[in-house]
Design a protein around this motif. Structure first.
Motif, PDB file in Angstrom:
ATOM      1  N   MET A   1      62.286  45.165  81.457  1.00  0.00           N
ATOM      2  CA  MET A   1      63.541  44.534  82.348  1.00  0.00           C
ATOM      3  C   MET A   1      63.204  43.061  82.709  1.00  0.00           C
ATOM      4  O   MET A   1      64.297  42.800  83.770  1.00  0.00           O
ATOM      5  N   ALA A   2      62.172  42.569  82.658  1.00  0.00           N
ATOM      6  CA  ALA A   2      62.083  41.244  83.129  1.00  0.00           C
ATOM      7  C   ALA A   2      62.834  40.003  82.679  1.00  0.00           C
ATOM      8  O   ALA A   2      63.468  39.203  83.562  1.00  0.00           O
ATOM      9  N   PHE A   3      63.582  40.140  81.661  1.00  0.00           N
ATOM     10  CA  PHE A   3      64.417  39.350  80.949  1.00  0.00           C
ATOM     11  C   PHE A   3      65.774  39.716  81.205  1.00  0.00           C
ATOM     12  O   PHE A   3      66.807  39.174  80.701  1.00  0.00           O
ATOM     13  N   GLY A   4      65.995  40.805  81.902  1.00  0.00           N
ATOM     14  CA  GLY A   4      67.599  41.087  82.218  1.00  0.00           C
ATOM     15  C   GLY A   4      67.661  42.901  81.756  1.00  0.00           C
ATOM     16  O   GLY A   4      66.688  43.143  81.011  1.00  0.00           O
ATOM     17  N   ILE A   5      68.515  43.493  82.352  1.00  0.00           N
ATOM     18  CA  ILE A   5      68.636  44.965  82.080  1.00  0.00           C
ATOM     19  C   ILE A   5      69.167  44.953  80.544  1.00  0.00           C
ATOM     20  O   ILE A   5      70.204  44.557  80.427  1.00  0.00           O
ATOM     21  N   PRO A   6      68.446  45.851  79.763  1.00  0.00           N
ATOM     22  CA  PRO A   6      68.804  45.966  78.442  1.00  0.00           C
ATOM     23  C   PRO A   6      69.812  46.773  77.968  1.00  0.00           C
ATOM     24  O   PRO A   6      70.127  47.691  79.009  1.00  0.00           O
ATOM     25  N   ALA A   7      70.713  46.380  77.134  1.00  0.00           N
ATOM     26  CA  ALA A   7      72.006  47.569  76.865  1.00  0.00           C
ATOM     27  C   ALA A   7      71.243  48.379  75.976  1.00  0.00           C
ATOM     28  O   ALA A   7      71.924  49.571  75.992  1.00  0.00           O
ATOM     29  N   LYS A   8      70.483  48.163  75.069  1.00  0.00           N
ATOM     30  CA  LYS A   8      70.188  48.889  73.896  1.00  0.00           C
ATOM     31  C   LYS A   8      68.656  49.191  73.904  1.00  0.00           C
ATOM     32  O   LYS A   8      67.983  47.988  73.635  1.00  0.00           O
ATOM     33  N   VAL A   9      68.053  50.207  74.035  1.00  0.00           N
ATOM     34  CA  VAL A   9      66.566  50.544  73.956  1.00  0.00           C
ATOM     35  C   VAL A   9      66.053  51.547  73.060  1.00  0.00           C
ATOM     36  O   VAL A   9      66.834  52.660  73.005  1.00  0.00           O
ATOM     37  N   ILE A  10      65.125  51.229  72.488  1.00  0.00           N
ATOM     38  CA  ILE A  10      64.385  52.502  71.615  1.00  0.00           C
ATOM     39  C   ILE A  10      63.016  52.575  72.094  1.00  0.00           C
ATOM     40  O   ILE A  10      61.987  51.782  72.301  1.00  0.00           O
ATOM     41  N   ASP A  11      62.919  53.999  72.733  1.00  0.00           N
ATOM     42  CA  ASP A  11      61.341  54.535  73.045  1.00  0.00           C
ATOM     43  C   ASP A  11      60.763  55.100  72.175  1.00  0.00           C
ATOM     44  O   ASP A  11      61.023  56.234  71.616  1.00  0.00           O
TER      45      ASP A  11
ATOM     46  N   GLY B   1      71.428  52.093  83.117  1.00  0.00           N
ATOM     47  CA  GLY B   1      72.810  51.972  82.303  1.00  0.00           C
ATOM     48  C   GLY B   1      72.658  51.735  80.779  1.00  0.00           C
ATOM     49  O   GLY B   1      73.541  51.302  80.141  1.00  0.00           O
ATOM     50  N   ALA B   2      71.227  51.713  80.396  1.00  0.00           N
ATOM     51  CA  ALA B   2      70.981  51.213  79.090  1.00  0.00           C
ATOM     52  C   ALA B   2      71.464  52.458  78.092  1.00  0.00           C
ATOM     53  O   ALA B   2      71.326  53.636  78.452  1.00  0.00           O
ATOM     54  N   ARG B   3      71.596  52.393  76.810  1.00  0.00           N
ATOM     55  CA  ARG B   3      71.802  53.203  75.728  1.00  0.00           C
ATOM     56  C   ARG B   3      70.292  53.451  75.132  1.00  0.00           C
ATOM     57  O   ARG B   3      69.794  52.261  74.610  1.00  0.00           O
ATOM     58  N   VAL B   4      69.984  54.765  75.190  1.00  0.00           N
ATOM     59  CA  VAL B   4      68.318  54.761  74.844  1.00  0.00           C
ATOM     60  C   VAL B   4      68.442  55.805  73.470  1.00  0.00           C
ATOM     61  O   VAL B   4      68.831  56.874  73.677  1.00  0.00           O
ATOM     62  N   THR B   5      67.456  55.579  72.719  1.00  0.00           N
ATOM     63  CA  THR B   5      67.026  56.208  71.562  1.00  0.00           C
ATOM     64  C   THR B   5      65.580  56.685  71.797  1.00  0.00           C
ATOM     65  O   THR B   5      64.791  55.808  71.913  1.00  0.00           O
TER      66      THR B   5
ATOM     67  N   TYR C   1      68.518  46.457  68.776  1.00  0.00           N
ATOM     68  CA  TYR C   1      67.864  46.908  70.132  1.00  0.00           C
ATOM     69  C   TYR C   1      67.538  45.663  70.801  1.00  0.00           C
ATOM     70  O   TYR C   1      66.935  44.613  70.530  1.00  0.00           O
ATOM     71  N   ASP C   2      67.862  45.842  72.164  1.00  0.00           N
ATOM     72  CA  ASP C   2      67.545  44.612  73.063  1.00  0.00           C
ATOM     73  C   ASP C   2      66.099  44.660  73.456  1.00  0.00           C
ATOM     74  O   ASP C   2      65.129  43.666  73.760  1.00  0.00           O
TER      75      ASP C   2
END
Length: 418
Positions: A164-174, A190-194, A237-238
């Motif tokens: 999250m250092a570069f901003g809150i990501p909108a779309k993440v894959i874990d 608030g991210a959409r996470v897979t 993905y962000d």
């Protein structure tokens, strides 16, 4: 079967079904044959020899009998250290008093024990990623058991902070989501996470991590599959995070993973964040040095202190050179640094000499298709000390807090720092 002695058949054993091998067990990577009801260890009893033989026996014995448990201090300490590191694979241990003492170990011998280490594919290991592993050994399990994901250990928190250092990501894959602490953390922002993990037990734990968070759960897609299955990926993905995953994949699988993630990140924007432990140099170079120092001080330590799960699952422990080289094949910008507990910024903040590199327990990496601002990452992991004049200008204002708090309760308080 008997080990040692002279090759061939001893006349005193001619009426018995006995095979004799003339071997040095220290040169073996596996005992002859398959599974035994009992393996008797009565070797050099010099610490390292006993430790090595116990490692071999654990994969092939239902019971292990260590002779001379009290014979030497080194033998006693090595057997006890081995029990500690391999407790996940041990059913029970019984001390039998006597002239030199015996130690009888009952193992949890099962299919997982017979899997070969250093395998070329991680898929045969899927059965070993059980709830027992995630709740009793996998890093961060203490925090998860206390709070079911509300609290996460500092290692995972550092991965989240970097992501999250570069901003809150909108779309993440874990990737290799495990218990789902990072999935929950990003979804709460608030991210959409897979969340992807090929362990069915991990998927159940992710559901538990999210079960009290209805709004958060709606932003999460949980997939029980391999991270190498391209069909499980969406795209754009962000952020992609791989915390303590790459050491569990073969070199070829890591290469494939990096290629897939590189293509699925948002063009000229997405970032891959990796944490891996142990830093291979810690086990290869620092542990032997520590063992020698311990012996000089009158103590004993094993040359390499891998746990049972590490020996079983870590088929590709990383060092900084290999990690950076592989990532650089798929990303034009790669940043790798050494770190340790309570010092996650590590070599980003100060120069690391050779001894510092050996002692570092962890490696972090950030890979992207755009230049990486190191200062942004550093600001997420720590800050430079303030001067006395700067510190004197700081004020803290409590913006919102409960008026009454119970002892040992947990509360959220909003503050402003000026």
């Amino acid at each position: 079967r008997c080990r040692g002695g002279t090759a061939g058949r001893n006349e005193s054993l001619r009426d018995f079904n006995v095979s004799i091998y003339c071997e040095d067990s220290q040169d073996l990577t596996r005992f002859p044959g398959e599974i035994y009801d009992l393996i008797h260890i009565d070797g050099q009893q010099d610490g390292d020899g006993t430790f090595h033989d116990l490692d071999l026996a654990l994969r092939q014995a239902r019971y292990i009998l260590v002779d001379g448990y009290h014979w030497t201090r080194e033998n006693f300490l090595s057997a006890n250290e081995w029990l500690w590191l391999n407790k996940a694979a041990i059913e029970s241990a019984l001390i039998i008093p006597g002239y030199a003492g015996e130690l009888l170990i009952r193992t949890k011998l099962g299919e997982a024990c017979t899997i070969d280490v250093n395998i070329e594919s991680s898929l045969p290991l899927a059965q070993t990623y059980t709830s027992d592993y995630y709740l009793n050994d996998c890093g961060g399990y203490i925090e998860w058991r206390r709070s079911k994901g509300l609290m996460i250990d500092p290692r995972l928190q550092s991965v989240a902070d970097i992501g999250m250092a570069f901003g809150i990501p909108a779309k993440v894959i874990d990737l290799g989501a495990g218990r789902g602490e990072l999935t929950r953390c990003f979804a709460q922002q608030g991210a959409r996470v897979t969340a992807i993990d090929y362990s069915a037990d991990a998927v159940k734990l992710i559901e538990k991590t999210l079960e009290d968070e209805d709004s958060t759960r709606q932003r999460v897609d949980i997939i029980c599959d391999s991270v190498l299955n391209l069909n499980t990926y969406d795209g754009d993905y962000d952020l992609a995070v791989a915390s303590d995953l790459v050491e569990h994949l073969s070199p070829a699988e890591d290469d494939r993973l990096y290629q897939q993630v590189s293509h699925k990140l948002k063009p000229n924007h997405g970032v891959l964040v990796i944490h891996t432990a142990p830093n291979q140099w810690l086990y290869r170079y620092e542990h032997p040095r520590q063992q020698k120092a311990a012996i000089r001080a009158g103590f004993w330590l094993p040359r390499t202190r891998r746990t049972w799960y590490e020996r079983l699952m870590h088929i590709n422990e990383q060092n900084p050179r290999v990690l950076k080289r592989q990532l650089s094949c798929h990303f034009p910008y790669v940043l790798v640094w050494f770190a340790a507990p309570n010092d996650w910024g590590g070599s980003l903040f100060k120069h690391y000499g050779v001894s510092d590199m050996r002692r570092a327990t962890s490696l972090f990496a950030v890979a992207s298709h755009q230049p990486i601002d190191v200062n942004v990452i550093k600001s997420a992991l720590g800050m430079e000390p303030l001067s006395s004049e700067q510190a004197g200008k700081i004020t803290l204002h409590v913006a919102d807090a409960p008026s009454l708090m119970e002892t040992s309760g947990r509360y959220k308080i909003r503050v402003s720092l000026y």
